[in-house]
Write a protein that holds these residues in place. Structure first.
Motif, mmCIF file in Angstrom:
data_model
loop_
_atom_site.group_PDB
_atom_site.id
_atom_site.type_symbol
_atom_site.label_atom_id
_atom_site.label_comp_id
_atom_site.label_asym_id
_atom_site.label_seq_id
_atom_site.Cartn_x
_atom_site.Cartn_y
_atom_site.Cartn_z
ATOM 1 N N PRO A 22 5.623 14.357 -11.988
ATOM 2 C CA PRO A 22 5.429 13.189 -11.469
ATOM 3 C C PRO A 22 4.043 12.704 -12.209
ATOM 4 C CG PRO A 22 5.662 15.013 -9.551
ATOM 5 C CD PRO A 22 5.954 15.400 -11.047
ATOM 6 N N GLN A 23 3.883 11.492 -12.305
ATOM 7 C CA GLN A 23 2.962 10.928 -12.890
ATOM 8 C C GLN A 23 1.500 11.125 -12.101
ATOM 9 O OE1 GLN A 23 3.307 6.722 -13.928
ATOM 10 N NE2 GLN A 23 5.452 7.298 -14.559
ATOM 11 N N ALA A 24 0.438 11.587 -12.690
ATOM 12 C CA ALA A 24 -0.770 11.779 -11.950
ATOM 13 C C ALA A 24 -1.428 10.696 -11.809
ATOM 14 C CB ALA A 24 -1.721 12.881 -12.885
ATOM 15 N N ASP A 25 -1.385 9.642 -12.286
ATOM 16 C CA ASP A 25 -2.139 8.427 -12.147
ATOM 17 C C ASP A 25 -1.318 7.586 -11.097
ATOM 18 O OD1 ASP A 25 -4.028 6.265 -12.026
ATOM 19 O OD2 ASP A 25 -3.756 5.695 -14.123
ATOM 20 N N LYS A 58 11.678 7.481 6.434
ATOM 21 C CA LYS A 58 12.555 8.521 6.771
ATOM 22 C C LYS A 58 13.188 9.166 5.407
ATOM 23 C CE LYS A 58 13.559 6.834 11.326
ATOM 24 N NZ LYS A 58 14.849 6.499 12.187
ATOM 25 N N LEU A 59 13.477 8.121 4.451
ATOM 26 C CA LEU A 59 13.885 8.514 3.153
ATOM 27 C C LEU A 59 13.032 9.782 2.742
ATOM 28 C CD1 LEU A 59 15.871 8.233 0.717
ATOM 29 C CD2 LEU A 59 14.351 6.428 -0.313
ATOM 30 N N ILE A 60 11.849 9.628 2.440
ATOM 31 C CA ILE A 60 10.602 10.628 2.050
ATOM 32 C C ILE A 60 11.106 11.975 2.738
ATOM 33 C CG2 ILE A 60 8.443 11.371 2.078
ATOM 34 C CD1 ILE A 60 9.296 9.135 0.039
ATOM 35 N N LEU A 61 11.472 11.769 4.260
ATOM 36 C CA LEU A 61 11.692 13.061 4.909
ATOM 37 C C LEU A 61 12.969 13.785 4.584
ATOM 38 C CD1 LEU A 61 10.258 11.994 8.380
ATOM 39 C CD2 LEU A 61 9.042 13.307 6.450
ATOM 40 N N SER A 95 0.948 -1.239 0.097
ATOM 41 C CA SER A 95 -0.042 -0.203 -0.008
ATOM 42 C C SER A 95 0.998 1.471 -0.005
ATOM 43 C CB SER A 95 -0.949 0.060 1.291
ATOM 44 O OG SER A 95 -0.117 -0.108 2.333
ATOM 45 N N GLN A 96 1.960 1.143 0.286
ATOM 46 C CA GLN A 96 3.056 2.329 0.189
ATOM 47 C C GLN A 96 3.565 2.452 -1.223
ATOM 48 O OE1 GLN A 96 4.247 4.296 3.028
ATOM 49 N NE2 GLN A 96 4.440 5.311 0.997
ATOM 50 N N ARG A 97 2.904 3.638 -1.976
ATOM 51 C CA ARG A 97 3.480 4.189 -3.362
ATOM 52 C C ARG A 97 4.685 4.656 -3.212
ATOM 53 N NH1 ARG A 97 -0.127 1.391 -6.679
ATOM 54 N NH2 ARG A 97 -2.110 1.557 -5.618
ATOM 55 N N VAL A 98 5.472 4.440 -4.328
ATOM 56 C CA VAL A 98 6.962 4.956 -4.586
ATOM 57 C C VAL A 98 6.795 5.967 -5.882
ATOM 58 C CG1 VAL A 98 9.220 4.457 -4.986
ATOM 59 C CG2 VAL A 98 7.800 2.807 -3.599
ATOM 60 N N PRO A 99 7.413 7.085 -5.851
ATOM 61 C CA PRO A 99 7.324 8.026 -6.867
ATOM 62 C C PRO A 99 8.193 7.500 -7.783
ATOM 63 C CG PRO A 99 7.760 9.050 -4.569
ATOM 64 C CD PRO A 99 7.621 7.942 -4.295
ATOM 65 N N THR A 113 3.575 16.564 -2.495
ATOM 66 C CA THR A 113 3.482 17.323 -0.905
ATOM 67 C C THR A 113 2.686 16.309 -0.013
ATOM 68 O OG1 THR A 113 3.594 19.247 -2.054
ATOM 69 C CG2 THR A 113 2.859 19.428 0.279
ATOM 70 N N ASP A 114 1.611 15.810 -0.542
ATOM 71 C CA ASP A 114 0.720 15.111 0.545
ATOM 72 C C ASP A 114 1.674 13.743 0.935
ATOM 73 O OD1 ASP A 114 0.795 13.813 -1.839
ATOM 74 O OD2 ASP A 114 -1.250 13.236 -1.904
ATOM 75 N N MET A 115 2.269 13.374 0.333
ATOM 76 C CA MET A 115 3.080 12.335 0.660
ATOM 77 C C MET A 115 4.149 12.580 2.072
ATOM 78 S SD MET A 115 5.596 9.513 -1.400
ATOM 79 C CE MET A 115 4.225 8.799 -2.224
ATOM 80 N N VAL A 116 4.695 13.716 1.575
ATOM 81 C CA VAL A 116 5.755 14.148 2.677
ATOM 82 C C VAL A 116 4.879 14.576 3.901
ATOM 83 C CG1 VAL A 116 7.338 16.238 3.065
ATOM 84 C CG2 VAL A 116 7.070 15.227 0.619
ATOM 85 N N THR A 117 3.690 15.251 3.820
ATOM 86 C CA THR A 117 2.873 15.352 4.923
ATOM 87 C C THR A 117 2.635 14.407 5.615
ATOM 88 O OG1 THR A 117 2.026 17.330 3.659
ATOM 89 C CG2 THR A 117 0.591 16.516 5.938
#
Length: 484
Positions: free
Chosen positions: A161-164, A377-380, A108-112, A458-462
């Protein structure tokens, strides 16, 4: 009082009857005596056979107790092994469920896309990136190296970034699912092998119990026999009575013989004497009846002893078959115990391997938990670096704007000076006075390229900065507090 000569044959008849009764009594007593002697030997045989039957039966029962203990021991060992298998299976279920849970969370964890499209390195979890994806990104990105122009230090082209989000990969895509499936298959295979090993002794306890019950049921019924002493005593009592009756018959015969001799000698018997003789003679049948009754009692005792002896002999034959079955049961138990030991040894070896599989699953679970935590933590960290990069670019941009303005102002001042004073100065005097001001360019350190960071929504970082109120939120706030 005198009797007529016609009465003499009567005395002779009485003598004959007395003699016949005595002879019959002697025959009866002789037969009884023979039976008594035989009964004594038979009673000895009975005692010997009875002791032998009891000794063999007691030993058989002791052996059956030992066999029952062996059956119980085998069943307890099987129960222990089955419990070990059940405990392992419960632990396997618990750990596989925990592993499935973390794998589902990874799924369930999406990767950019920028995280995997710009990297050619292989993931330690079995990255499934294709070379086509890397080539396509290189073509779409367009820039393999960055120039050192001031504008490049401010703006770096990045793919959007891909929108889908459905097309985005997840952390699960970087996990080698086939390796995990192989581990699960190995665990199930080991479990099946152990079950097959344990199945060798499935029916051992039941078979032993059935055999023990069958042998015990085949044992002769040990009913308390009548007392041999009482039988012999009753027989002796009957013989004593018979001896008394025989003595009475002999005494009566002697009396009648004496009476006949006295009569032949001319003696005359009175009426009372004749009545006594007749009465005594009339009692002979009852005495013989009592002798026959005593003989029947002696015979009954002898028959009873013979029956007990024959019964014990049948018991001995039956116990001989029991001993053969007991020997066969002993061979079977020896084989069962050897098989049980082999089963235990093989199971212990399998348990060691099965425990290693559990440790592997547990290690994978912890590794994937660390993988998930490290990704968050990588995202952050990427977000923090972006803050730093943008701040540094703002400084560079401000410096460039300030240097450009200063250079332009310096150029105008120099042109004004040259216009006013240049015509009055010799041309070969201070040649540098006609130079324009130096133009400045701020670029990365020699040999280094401008840092490019992947795009993160941004929502992923948040979400990762404060996932369900975790302490990462404070950590993110501290790391993004950059001051210049």
């Amino acid at each position: 009082m005198s009797v007529a000569p016609a009465s003499d044959p009567h005395i002779v008849s009485l003598v004959l009857q007395s003699k016949k009764a005595l002879q019959e009594g002697e025959q009866i007593c002789s037969k009884a005596n023979e039976l008594s002697a035989t009964s004594t030997q038979t009673s000895i045989d009975v005692l010997i056979l009875d002791a032998k039957v009891k000794w063999i039966t007691d030993n058989v029962l002791e052996q059956l107790k030992l066999a029952a203990f062996v059956a119980k021991s085998i069943e307890e060992k099987r129960t222990k092994l089955n419990k070990q298998v059940q405990d392992w299976d419960n632990l396997r279920t618990k750990q596989t469920d925990a592993l499935d849970k973390i794998l589902n969370e990874l799924g369930s964890q999406r990767v950019p896309p920028d995280f995997h499209q710009t990297s050619t390195a292989s993931s330690i979890f079995g990255s499934q990136n294709s070379e086509d994806e890397q080539q396509n990104y290189t073509q779409s990105n367009g820039l393999s190296t960055l120039s050192r122009s001031p504008s490049d230090t401010i703006q770096v082209p990045r793919p959007k970034p891909q929108a889908d989000l459905k097309n985005w990969k997840t952390l699960r895509d970087f996990v080698d699912d086939q390796a995990i499936e192989d581990i699960f298959e190995c665990m199930e295979e080991e479990h099946t092998i152990v079950e097959d090993i344990l199945s060798r002794t499935d029916e051992y306890s039941e078979k032993l119990t059935t055999a023990i019950h069958s042998i015990r049921e085949y044992l002769p019924e040990m009913t308390p026999p009548p007392s041999i002493e009482q039988l012999i005593t009753s027989q002796d009592s009957a013989q004593i009575g018979m001896a008394g009756h025989l003595e009475s018959l002999a005494a009566h015969y002697d009396q009648m013989c004496n009476a006949l001799r006295e009569r032949e000698a001319g003696d005359v018997f009175g009426e009372d004497d004749l009545q006594d003789m007749n009465r005594d003679t009339e009692e002979l049948p009852s005495i013989l009846s009592e002798l026959e009754e005593n003989l029947r009692s002696v015979t009954a005792t002898y028959d009873q002893l013979c029956q007990i002896r024959d019964t014990n002999q049948e018991h001995i034959k039956r116990l001989s078959n029991v001993l053969d079955e007991l020997d066969e049961l002993g061979d079977i138990m020896t084989e069962m115990l050897q098989t049980q030991e082999t089963v235990e040894s093989e199971c212990e070896q399998r348990f060691t391997q099965m425990q290693r599989h559990l440790l592997t699953v547990e290690d994978l679970q912890q590794q994937f938990i660390s993988y998930q935590t490290a990704f968050r933590k990588l995202i952050l960290e990427i977000a923090r670096r972006r803050v730093y990069k943008e701040a540094a670019e703002n400084i560079v941009r401000g410096m460039m704007d300030q240097l450009t303005a200063m250079t332009e102002e310096e150029r105008r001042v120099r042109e004004h000076f040259n216009q006013e004073q240049g015509a009055h100065l010799p041309e070969d005097l201070c040649l540098c006075i006609s130079n324009y001001p130096t133009k400045w360019d701020i670029s990365p350190w020699a040999g280094e390229v401008l840092e490019s960071l992947p795009d993160i929504p941004t929502d992923m970082v948040t979400e990762e900065s404060c996932p369900h109120g975790t302490p990462l939120c404070g950590e993110w706030n501290r790391k993004t507090s950059i001051t210049f």
